[in-house]
Structure formats: structure tokens, C-alpha cells
Scaffold this active site. Structure first.
Site, PDB file in Angstrom:
ATOM      1  N   TYR A   1       0.695  -1.113  -0.106  1.00 33.42           N
ATOM      2  CA  TYR A   1      -0.126  -0.100  -0.018  1.00 33.42           C
ATOM      3  C   TYR A   1       0.971   1.205  -0.208  1.00 33.42           C
ATOM      4  CZ  TYR A   1      -4.207  -2.609   1.111  1.00 33.42           C
ATOM      5  OH  TYR A   1      -5.207  -3.586   0.576  1.00 33.42           O
ATOM      6  N   GLU A   2       0.485   2.335  -0.635  1.00 37.75           N
ATOM      7  CA  GLU A   2       0.920   3.526  -0.596  1.00 37.75           C
ATOM      8  C   GLU A   2       1.679   4.087   0.536  1.00 37.75           C
ATOM      9  OE1 GLU A   2      -0.150   8.133  -2.545  1.00 37.75           O
ATOM     10  OE2 GLU A   2      -1.478   6.258  -3.084  1.00 37.75           O
ATOM     11  N   SER A   3       1.317   3.894   1.505  1.00 39.56           N
ATOM     12  CA  SER A   3       1.660   4.344   2.852  1.00 39.56           C
ATOM     13  C   SER A   3       2.878   3.659   3.559  1.00 39.56           C
ATOM     14  CB  SER A   3       0.491   4.182   4.108  1.00 39.56           C
ATOM     15  OG  SER A   3       0.186   2.797   4.148  1.00 39.56           O
ATOM     16  N   GLY A   4       3.245   2.667   2.781  1.00 34.74           N
ATOM     17  CA  GLY A   4       4.497   2.231   3.007  1.00 34.74           C
ATOM     18  C   GLY A   4       4.613   0.836   3.631  1.00 34.74           C
TER      19      GLY A   4
END
Length: 256
Positions: free
Chosen positions: A41-44
């Protein structure tokens, strides 16, 4: 739509997941056909195994169940731009005939303010760098338009050579999965073509819901190919996944 979207992840090892319908499909795939699928996911978060559908890319459940959590710059610079992710899975507000995406702003007509949308997020980088891209959204004339009100994310530009001219390493969108059927880019023109309809749907219904003159593919027998109906196991897994959201969503009756 969600089950066919999950099926499209067959054989994938890594998937960069957008929130909403893409997250539902990716988590369903991990629970059914691809249990070893690594979700990013984009949040890491890397290797998240959420026990419920996340509410956003910042949902703590993603970090709590991840193999690792890295910084956002590392996620984009090393994992995404480094070509280490097989599939990018995105939603959209508008899609045009070359699978370009708008998630920024929609015109509402004269004397009316524009409808502001969430914006790009990581979608442009995902579409540029993942090995291939899948799109999932509902099929209406408002969503499938002849001309985007704003180009947020490049799919195939204006034809088959635009991605190469911009030195984009990924293949771009390979399928657009909707509640009516599946569209795929023509190998020669990159224009989306209706390749399959879901059971009970006709090609005319899909054309009526599309803002351009949609071409269709046919089987050798001349018939419109139909997707495989959802199995009992797939429906059971999908309903169980959605039930974990709790609250109002848990009370919504699912339909095959």
C-alpha cells in the site's frame, strides 16, 4: 465485478493496491486464488494481511499485519520506480477509450462548480512503473467518457506508442473490469475493446453505458464471450470479507 477483479490477479506475486474496490479485489484474491500474494500500500506497508477491509491506505490494520513498514519515499523510489511490483490495481472516476484515468475533477456544466475528487495520490507512478495495471469501476456513461475532464493518470495516452515515447517502463492498463464486463486494450490501437460480458449482460447494454463507440470482440463461433459465474466458494469468501467491516456495510445484502 469484484470476483472477476480478484481472478485477474492469478499468477501475480506482488500487487500495489489502491483503496476501495481494488483493495477488496486484492484481499479477496489473497484469500482465494493467490494466498501468497504480497500486498503493498502507498503508505509504506509491505506484505499486509488485513483481517478486515482497510478503510484507507493509512488504516492501522495494514501496518499491524505487514511484514515490513517502510517510508513513503522508499516505497516509491525503491519498490515502485525500481520495477519490483508486478501489478498495480486502481480505481477511477472517469476512464476514456485509451484507459486514461481522471480522479481529480469533474465538470458539472455551465454555472455549476466543478466536482472536486480525491486527486492523484500515487496513481500516476503506479500506472507508469508497475509491470501491468488493472482498473476496476462501475460502468456508467458518467464514468466511461469520450474525453476526460482532467487527465490524472496516463493509461495509453492517445495510442499504442505514447507510453514508450514517455519512457514508461510498465505495460500500462491491461484490463478494465466493471459490473457489466471486461474491457482490454486492442494490441494494435490500444483502444479499449469489450472482450467479455458478465452473465445476463448483453453487449448492447455495455455500449449504451459507454461514452464512445465501443468495439467488441467475439468468439470463433461469433458469440460474445461470457465470464465464468461466481462460484459458491468465491461468494462465501467475498461476503465474509465484507462482513468484517462491521457497522452499516455489514448490513448490506450482497448480490451475486
Amino acid at each position: 465485478m469484484e470476483i472477476n477483479a480478484a481472478r485477474a490477479l492469478a499468477g501475480a506475486r506482488t500487487c500495489f493496491v489502491g483503496i476501495g474496490l481494488p483493495s477488496t479485489a486484492a484481499n479477496l484474491a489473497r484469500r482465494t486464488i493467490e494466498p501468497d500474494l504480497v500486498l503493498l500500500y502507498e503508505s509504506g506497508t509491505i506484505g499486509s494481511r488485513p483481517s478486515r477491509l482497510p478503510l484507507s491506505i493509512g488504516d492501522g490494520e495494514l501496518a499491524d499485519t505487514a511484514d515490513a513498514v517502510v517510508s513513503v519515499p522508499e516505497m516509491f523510489n525503491y519498490w515502485l520506480q525500481g520495477g519490483r511490483i508486478d501489478v498495480g490495481f486502481l480505481g477511477a472516476a472517469q476512464v476514456d477509450r485509451f484507459a486514461n484515468v481522471n480522479t481529480t475533477v469533474v465538470a458539472r456544466g455551465p454555472n455549476r462548480p466543478e466536482a472536486r475528487l480525491p486527486g492523484a495520490g500515487g496513481a500516476p507512478e503506479i500506472a507508469a512503473n508497475c509491470g501491468r495495471v488493472l482498473l476496476v469501476l462501475r460502468h456508467t456513461p458518467r464514468n466511461f467518457v469520450r474525453r476526460l475532464d482532467f487527465v490524472t493518470t496516463l493509461g495509453h495516452g492517445a495510442g499504442p506508442h505514447d507510453r514508450a515515447a514517455l519512457r514508461m517502463p510498465g505495460r500500462g492498463p491491461v484490463a478494465v473490469i466493471t459490473d457489466l464486463g471486461i474491457l482490454r486494450p486492442d494490441p494494435e490501437t490500444a483502444e479499449l475493446v469489450l472482450t467479455e460480458v458478465h452473465p445476463g449482460v448483453t453487449a448492447d447494454q455495455v455500449r449504451a453505458a459507454t461514452g464512445w463507440q465501443l468495439r467488441t470482440a467475439t468468439s470463433p463461433a461469433g458469440a460474445m464471450p461470457t465470464t465464468e459465474p461466481p462460484s459458491t466458494a468465491e461468494l462465501t469468501a467475498l461476503r465474509a470479507l465484507k462482513a468484517t467491516r462491521g457497522g452499516r456495510d455489514a448490513l448490506v445484502t450482497e448480490h451475486p
